[in-house]
Design a protein around this motif. Sequence first.
Motif, mmCIF file in Angstrom:
data_model
loop_
_atom_site.group_PDB
_atom_site.id
_atom_site.type_symbol
_atom_site.label_atom_id
_atom_site.label_comp_id
_atom_site.label_asym_id
_atom_site.label_seq_id
_atom_site.Cartn_x
_atom_site.Cartn_y
_atom_site.Cartn_z
ATOM 1 N N LEU A 188 9.750 -26.708 9.211
ATOM 2 C CA LEU A 188 10.141 -25.721 10.215
ATOM 3 C C LEU A 188 9.583 -26.065 11.588
ATOM 4 C CD1 LEU A 188 10.038 -22.127 8.715
ATOM 5 C CD2 LEU A 188 11.940 -23.340 9.731
ATOM 6 N N ILE A 189 8.305 -26.432 11.649
ATOM 7 C CA ILE A 189 7.717 -26.790 12.935
ATOM 8 C C ILE A 189 8.424 -28.009 13.514
ATOM 9 C CG2 ILE A 189 5.620 -27.568 14.107
ATOM 10 C CD1 ILE A 189 4.029 -25.975 12.038
ATOM 11 N N PHE A 190 8.682 -29.008 12.678
ATOM 12 C CA PHE A 190 9.347 -30.220 13.139
ATOM 13 C C PHE A 190 10.753 -29.930 13.662
ATOM 14 C CE2 PHE A 190 12.315 -33.663 11.953
ATOM 15 C CZ PHE A 190 11.940 -34.566 12.926
ATOM 16 N N VAL A 191 11.520 -29.124 12.942
ATOM 17 C CA VAL A 191 12.886 -28.813 13.367
ATOM 18 C C VAL A 191 12.878 -28.051 14.688
ATOM 19 C CG1 VAL A 191 14.930 -27.438 12.784
ATOM 20 C CG2 VAL A 191 13.928 -28.949 11.095
ATOM 21 N N TYR A 192 11.984 -27.070 14.831
ATOM 22 C CA TYR A 192 11.906 -26.337 16.085
ATOM 23 C C TYR A 192 11.448 -27.249 17.225
ATOM 24 C CZ TYR A 192 12.716 -21.835 13.823
ATOM 25 O OH TYR A 192 13.275 -20.785 13.148
ATOM 26 N N ASP A 193 10.535 -28.153 16.959
ATOM 27 C CA ASP A 193 10.087 -29.103 17.974
ATOM 28 C C ASP A 193 11.247 -30.002 18.395
ATOM 29 O OD1 ASP A 193 8.501 -30.641 19.673
ATOM 30 O OD2 ASP A 193 7.815 -31.920 18.046
ATOM 31 N N LEU A 194 11.974 -30.518 17.430
ATOM 32 C CA LEU A 194 13.112 -31.398 17.731
ATOM 33 C C LEU A 194 14.184 -30.662 18.530
ATOM 34 C CD1 LEU A 194 14.476 -34.177 17.265
ATOM 35 C CD2 LEU A 194 15.497 -33.182 15.218
ATOM 36 N N ALA A 195 14.538 -29.468 18.099
ATOM 37 C CA ALA A 195 15.592 -28.711 18.777
ATOM 38 C C ALA A 195 15.181 -28.353 20.205
ATOM 39 C CB ALA A 195 15.919 -27.445 17.987
ATOM 40 N N THR A 196 13.952 -27.907 20.388
ATOM 41 C CA THR A 196 13.490 -27.532 21.724
ATOM 42 C C THR A 196 13.389 -28.742 22.626
ATOM 43 O OG1 THR A 196 12.214 -25.765 20.678
ATOM 44 C CG2 THR A 196 11.713 -26.248 22.966
ATOM 45 N N SER A 197 12.894 -29.842 22.107
ATOM 46 C CA SER A 197 12.777 -31.057 22.905
ATOM 47 C C SER A 197 14.142 -31.580 23.320
ATOM 48 C CB SER A 197 12.022 -32.124 22.118
ATOM 49 O OG SER A 197 11.922 -33.306 22.865
ATOM 50 N N VAL A 198 15.079 -31.606 22.411
ATOM 51 C CA VAL A 198 16.431 -32.070 22.742
ATOM 52 C C VAL A 198 17.084 -31.129 23.754
ATOM 53 C CG1 VAL A 198 18.745 -32.418 21.800
ATOM 54 C CG2 VAL A 198 16.769 -33.362 20.626
ATOM 55 N N PHE A 199 16.887 -29.836 23.603
ATOM 56 C CA PHE A 199 17.445 -28.861 24.541
ATOM 57 C C PHE A 199 16.901 -29.093 25.947
ATOM 58 C CE2 PHE A 199 17.194 -24.668 26.632
ATOM 59 C CZ PHE A 199 18.551 -24.392 26.723
ATOM 60 N N ILE A 200 15.580 -29.222 26.075
ATOM 61 C CA ILE A 200 14.962 -29.450 27.386
ATOM 62 C C ILE A 200 15.451 -30.768 27.984
ATOM 63 C CG2 ILE A 200 12.770 -29.962 28.540
ATOM 64 C CD1 ILE A 200 11.454 -27.938 26.628
ATOM 65 N N HIS A 201 15.490 -31.820 27.185
ATOM 66 C CA HIS A 201 15.888 -33.123 27.705
ATOM 67 C C HIS A 201 17.384 -33.169 28.056
ATOM 68 C CE1 HIS A 201 11.943 -34.394 26.355
ATOM 69 N NE2 HIS A 201 12.095 -35.431 27.155
ATOM 70 N N CYS A 202 18.206 -32.415 27.348
ATOM 71 C CA CYS A 202 19.630 -32.363 27.712
ATOM 72 C C CYS A 202 19.829 -31.668 29.055
ATOM 73 C CB CYS A 202 20.440 -31.667 26.627
ATOM 74 S SG CYS A 202 20.736 -32.701 25.189
ATOM 75 N N ILE A 203 19.077 -30.625 29.313
ATOM 76 C CA ILE A 203 19.155 -29.954 30.615
ATOM 77 C C ILE A 203 18.714 -30.902 31.719
ATOM 78 C CG2 ILE A 203 18.160 -28.112 32.033
ATOM 79 C CD1 ILE A 203 18.123 -26.379 29.516
ATOM 80 N N VAL A 204 17.605 -31.599 31.508
ATOM 81 C CA VAL A 204 17.115 -32.542 32.508
ATOM 82 C C VAL A 204 18.100 -33.696 32.686
ATOM 83 C CG1 VAL A 204 15.260 -34.182 33.000
ATOM 84 C CG2 VAL A 204 14.712 -31.911 32.154
ATOM 85 N N ALA A 205 18.703 -34.181 31.609
ATOM 86 C CA ALA A 205 19.688 -35.259 31.704
ATOM 87 C C ALA A 205 20.914 -34.801 32.491
ATOM 88 C CB ALA A 205 20.090 -35.733 30.315
ATOM 89 N N LEU A 206 21.340 -33.577 32.281
ATOM 90 C CA LEU A 206 22.471 -33.047 33.031
ATOM 91 C C LEU A 206 22.149 -32.963 34.521
ATOM 92 C CD1 LEU A 206 25.334 -31.785 32.893
ATOM 93 C CD2 LEU A 206 24.198 -29.580 32.670
ATOM 94 N N LEU A 207 20.957 -32.484 34.845
ATOM 95 C CA LEU A 207 20.545 -32.416 36.245
ATOM 96 C C LEU A 207 20.464 -33.801 36.875
ATOM 97 C CD1 LEU A 207 17.780 -29.659 36.093
ATOM 98 C CD2 LEU A 207 20.037 -29.491 37.133
ATOM 99 N N SER A 208 19.905 -34.758 36.150
ATOM 100 C CA SER A 208 19.786 -36.099 36.712
ATOM 101 C C SER A 208 21.161 -36.774 36.826
ATOM 102 C CB SER A 208 18.823 -36.958 35.899
ATOM 103 O OG SER A 208 19.328 -37.195 34.619
#
Length: 111
Positions: free
Chosen positions: A16-36
């Motif tokens: 559970l911790i790993f899945v939430y970490d993966l999902a949150t990290s991908v979400f944050i990085h997708c937002i940053v990738a879109l901005l860049s």
Amino acid sequence: MDAKNEKSSFSEMWYLIFVYDLATSVFIHCIVALLSFCSLRKHKYSRFFPILVIIVGFLFPVTGGIITSALISLVYQSARLTMPNYVAFLWGGGQAFALFLVSYTRILATL
């Protein structure tokens, strides 16, 4: 609190911790990738930089996130504590947010 939502085994907590970490990290990085991408879309070569940002969004949880999630789960298992789902989300999201803060503030560059 419902007993079905609380995890007590190491593998359940770790997953559970790993899945939430993966999902949150991908979400944050997708937002940053879109901005860049929006900022660099007219540049000849730099418009491909967001691809690297998304790859890094997967790499941290798959490498460091696995280890830290296992350590957190091991502490809970050793203390014989149960972990509700929202606590697993807080640990996983907290790991991704801590990575974001360290990356954004460039703390490592000052060491």
